[in-house]
Design a protein around this motif. Structure first.
Motif, mmCIF file in Angstrom:
data_model
loop_
_atom_site.group_PDB
_atom_site.id
_atom_site.type_symbol
_atom_site.label_atom_id
_atom_site.label_comp_id
_atom_site.label_asym_id
_atom_site.label_seq_id
_atom_site.Cartn_x
_atom_site.Cartn_y
_atom_site.Cartn_z
ATOM 1 N N GLN A 140 0.803 -1.222 0.000
ATOM 2 C CA GLN A 140 0.000 0.000 0.000
ATOM 3 C C GLN A 140 0.840 1.279 0.000
ATOM 4 O OE1 GLN A 140 -3.010 -0.150 2.979
ATOM 5 N NE2 GLN A 140 -4.002 1.726 2.271
ATOM 6 N N TYR A 141 1.952 1.270 0.745
ATOM 7 C CA TYR A 141 2.719 2.508 0.897
ATOM 8 C C TYR A 141 4.196 2.407 0.519
ATOM 9 C CZ TYR A 141 -1.322 3.720 3.772
ATOM 10 O OH TYR A 141 -2.586 3.969 4.220
ATOM 11 N N GLY A 142 4.673 1.206 0.209
ATOM 12 C CA GLY A 142 6.095 1.008 -0.081
ATOM 13 C C GLY A 142 6.521 1.621 -1.396
ATOM 14 N N PRO A 143 7.813 1.532 -1.707
ATOM 15 C CA PRO A 143 8.346 2.187 -2.915
ATOM 16 C C PRO A 143 7.757 1.672 -4.227
ATOM 17 C CG PRO A 143 10.013 0.858 -1.819
ATOM 18 C CD PRO A 143 8.871 0.929 -0.892
ATOM 19 N N MET A 144 7.241 0.443 -4.213
ATOM 20 C CA MET A 144 6.657 -0.097 -5.452
ATOM 21 C C MET A 144 5.138 0.072 -5.491
ATOM 22 S SD MET A 144 9.342 -1.129 -6.891
ATOM 23 C CE MET A 144 8.943 -2.259 -8.206
ATOM 24 N N SER A 145 4.580 0.712 -4.480
ATOM 25 C CA SER A 145 3.118 0.852 -4.414
ATOM 26 C C SER A 145 2.616 1.871 -5.436
ATOM 27 C CB SER A 145 2.712 1.302 -3.011
ATOM 28 O OG SER A 145 3.215 2.604 -2.762
ATOM 29 N N GLU A 146 1.339 1.769 -5.742
ATOM 30 C CA GLU A 146 0.720 2.755 -6.629
ATOM 31 C C GLU A 146 0.824 4.149 -6.010
ATOM 32 O OE1 GLU A 146 0.532 0.986 -9.608
ATOM 33 O OE2 GLU A 146 -1.226 2.279 -9.913
ATOM 34 N N ASN A 147 0.696 4.200 -4.686
ATOM 35 C CA ASN A 147 0.812 5.485 -3.998
ATOM 36 C C ASN A 147 2.157 6.153 -4.266
ATOM 37 O OD1 ASN A 147 -1.485 6.268 -2.444
ATOM 38 N ND2 ASN A 147 -1.182 4.419 -1.217
ATOM 39 N N ALA A 148 3.233 5.356 -4.166
ATOM 40 C CA ALA A 148 4.571 5.916 -4.364
ATOM 41 C C ALA A 148 4.798 6.293 -5.826
ATOM 42 C CB ALA A 148 5.628 4.916 -3.916
ATOM 43 N N ARG A 149 4.306 5.453 -6.718
ATOM 44 C CA ARG A 149 4.518 5.714 -8.143
ATOM 45 C C ARG A 149 3.767 6.945 -8.618
ATOM 46 N NH1 ARG A 149 3.865 -0.482 -10.385
ATOM 47 N NH2 ARG A 149 5.985 -1.161 -9.882
ATOM 48 N N ASP A 155 4.600 14.480 0.458
ATOM 49 C CA ASP A 155 5.175 14.313 1.799
ATOM 50 C C ASP A 155 4.220 13.545 2.709
ATOM 51 O OD1 ASP A 155 7.441 15.650 1.067
ATOM 52 O OD2 ASP A 155 6.766 17.587 1.834
ATOM 53 N N GLN A 156 2.922 13.756 2.479
ATOM 54 C CA GLN A 156 1.927 13.134 3.350
ATOM 55 C C GLN A 156 1.889 11.610 3.165
ATOM 56 O OE1 GLN A 156 -1.932 14.822 2.844
ATOM 57 N NE2 GLN A 156 -2.553 14.371 4.928
ATOM 58 N N VAL A 157 1.887 11.168 1.896
ATOM 59 C CA VAL A 157 1.854 9.726 1.642
ATOM 60 C C VAL A 157 3.179 9.096 2.092
ATOM 61 C CG1 VAL A 157 1.518 7.917 -0.077
ATOM 62 C CG2 VAL A 157 0.286 10.064 -0.307
ATOM 63 N N TYR A 158 4.264 9.824 1.867
ATOM 64 C CA TYR A 158 5.566 9.298 2.284
ATOM 65 C C TYR A 158 5.628 9.185 3.819
ATOM 66 C CZ TYR A 158 10.562 8.682 2.844
ATOM 67 O OH TYR A 158 11.786 8.173 3.188
ATOM 68 N N THR A 162 6.804 5.971 6.178
ATOM 69 C CA THR A 162 7.829 5.953 7.226
ATOM 70 C C THR A 162 7.205 5.568 8.572
ATOM 71 O OG1 THR A 162 7.567 8.331 7.532
ATOM 72 C CG2 THR A 162 9.360 7.641 6.147
ATOM 73 N N SER A 163 5.982 6.031 8.784
ATOM 74 C CA SER A 163 5.296 5.695 10.026
ATOM 75 C C SER A 163 5.008 4.201 10.104
ATOM 76 C CB SER A 163 3.994 6.504 10.092
ATOM 77 O OG SER A 163 3.118 5.942 11.012
ATOM 78 N N GLU A 164 4.496 3.644 9.026
ATOM 79 C CA GLU A 164 4.167 2.210 9.001
ATOM 80 C C GLU A 164 5.423 1.343 9.103
ATOM 81 O OE1 GLU A 164 1.405 0.646 9.225
ATOM 82 O OE2 GLU A 164 0.040 2.336 9.091
#
Lengths: 232, 136
Positions: A140-149, A155-158, A162-164
């Motif tokens: 969901q939030y990692g570097p390969m996630s749709e969110n990251a791409r 900054d908010q999604v990142y 980092t929190s997770e």
């Protein structure tokens, strides 16, 4: 002095991103960050107060110790306010707060040790939910996630990532590693290599998260470990 | 491991750097921003100095990736690692500084070009790390 990012990361991951106040364990979320930098999440309360006049202030405490991991406790906003109210100073002493912090960290690191495991299948059943949780966060939030791409400069999604990473992945990895070390004998000779690789991954990943080693020194997640645990 | 694309020039998901271009056009020290190739820009500063700037989304940008970038695009004045999820090695940053080449994230580059020796710009985190490693 200010709290170093290293202290924040250790505090956050040891508490698994949850309030350490006895009986609370509320999950601290990134929403509490309100636009500040990703690592300054949650409420990092000083056990011995950080300025003259604050609760439990110790004038003899060196500045470095004051903002160090040992003098910090992760709390939700409600309990942070509670322990810092002047009228509560006697009730929430330095000793009691250290006790609560220790209890909470022990609770986090002992979540899995409920019953003795007798077979490899039982061990895999214990590990699988932690891996699933980590995978979900990564997905969901990692570097390969749709969110990251799709939001590379958000900054908010990142901050969520980092929190997770500190509150889910690192504590779960520790649990898995502890189980592997304790029940290693259940694996066959052939499987030890991949188990070792995963343990090395956990150790180096945490060292990287805590800024102790560069990313290129991290043992990548061994996908054959996932096959070993989740495979039929 | 790439954030999105595996190979040089490690382009973003949308295959553009609109965010960066917008920041450059708004920057008080930049007079023009011209796209030369995929991820390659010529940034002209108010001083008249032109910088060859490469921007990418490589997950972990180190010496090998820097060499590959220069082999493809020639000498660079700065490299920007665009995505928050991506990063660069501090060793590369240190080595490139000696050659007057800057390695930054977008925010770092925006701050760096406010100073003449832009390649020497370090964030607070980098300053601490350089000190810890005895590099400064």
């Amino acid at each position: 002095m200010s709290i170093t990012s290293k202290s924040i990361k250790i505090l956050w991951s040891n508490a698994a991103g949850r309030c350490s106040f006895r009986g609370c364990t509320e999950r601290l979320s990134v929403e509490e960050a309100e636009g500040v930098t990703p690592y300054t999440l949650g409420e990092m309360a000083h056990i011995k107060g950080n300025k003259l006049g604050s609760n439990r202030y110790d004038a003899d405490q060196p500045a470095l110790e004051r903002d160090g991991y040992e003098n910090l406790i992760l709390l939700c906003p409600t309990h942070h306010t509670l322990i810092d109210k002047a009228e509560n100073e006697a009730e929430y002493s330095v000793e009691l707060l250290h006790e609560m912090k220790q209890e909470h960290e022990e609770f986090v690191s002992n979540r899995l040790q409920i019953t003795e495991l007798k077979s490899l299948e039982q061990l895999k059943d214990k590990i699988a939910p932690y891996m699933a949780e980590n995978h979900q966060v990564w997905d969901q939030y990692g570097p390969m996630s749709e969110n990251a791409r799709k939001n590379p400069n958000s900054d908010q999604v990142y901050a969520l990532w980092t929190s997770e990473r500190l509150s889910t992945i690192v504590p779960n990895n520790r649990e898995i590693k502890e189980l592997l070390v304790e029940y290693r004998a259940l694996f066959s000779r052939k499987e030890h290599r991949v188990v070792s690789k995963f343990i090395k991954h956990v150790e180096s990943y945490e060292q990287w998260v805590e800024d102790k080693i560069p990313y290129n020194a991290v043992q990548r997640f061994p996908s054959d470990f996932e096959d070993l645990i989740l495979g039929e | 491991m790439p954030a999105h694309n595996e190979n040089f020039p490690w382009m973003s998901y949308y295959r553009n750097y609109n965010f960066f271009e917008q920041r450059m056009t708004e920057h008080s020290k930049v007079s023009s921003c011209q796209k030369l190739d995929a991820g390659l820009y010529s940034i002209e500063l108010n001083t008249g100095k032109k910088l060859n700037v490469f921007i990418c989304e490589c997950y972990s940008f180190g010496t090998a990736e820097y060499v590959e970038s220069c082999e493809n695009y020639g000498a660079l004045d700065a490299v920007i690692i665009s995505s928050n999820w991506c990063g660069y090695s501090l060793e590369l940053k240190r080595d490139c500084m000696a050659d007057q080449v800057g390695i930054f994230d977008i925010g770092g580059f925006m701050a760096a070009i406010n100073q003449r020796e832009y390649w020497t710009y370090l964030t607070d985190y980098e300053k601490d790390k350089f000190k810890e490693y005895g590099w400064s």
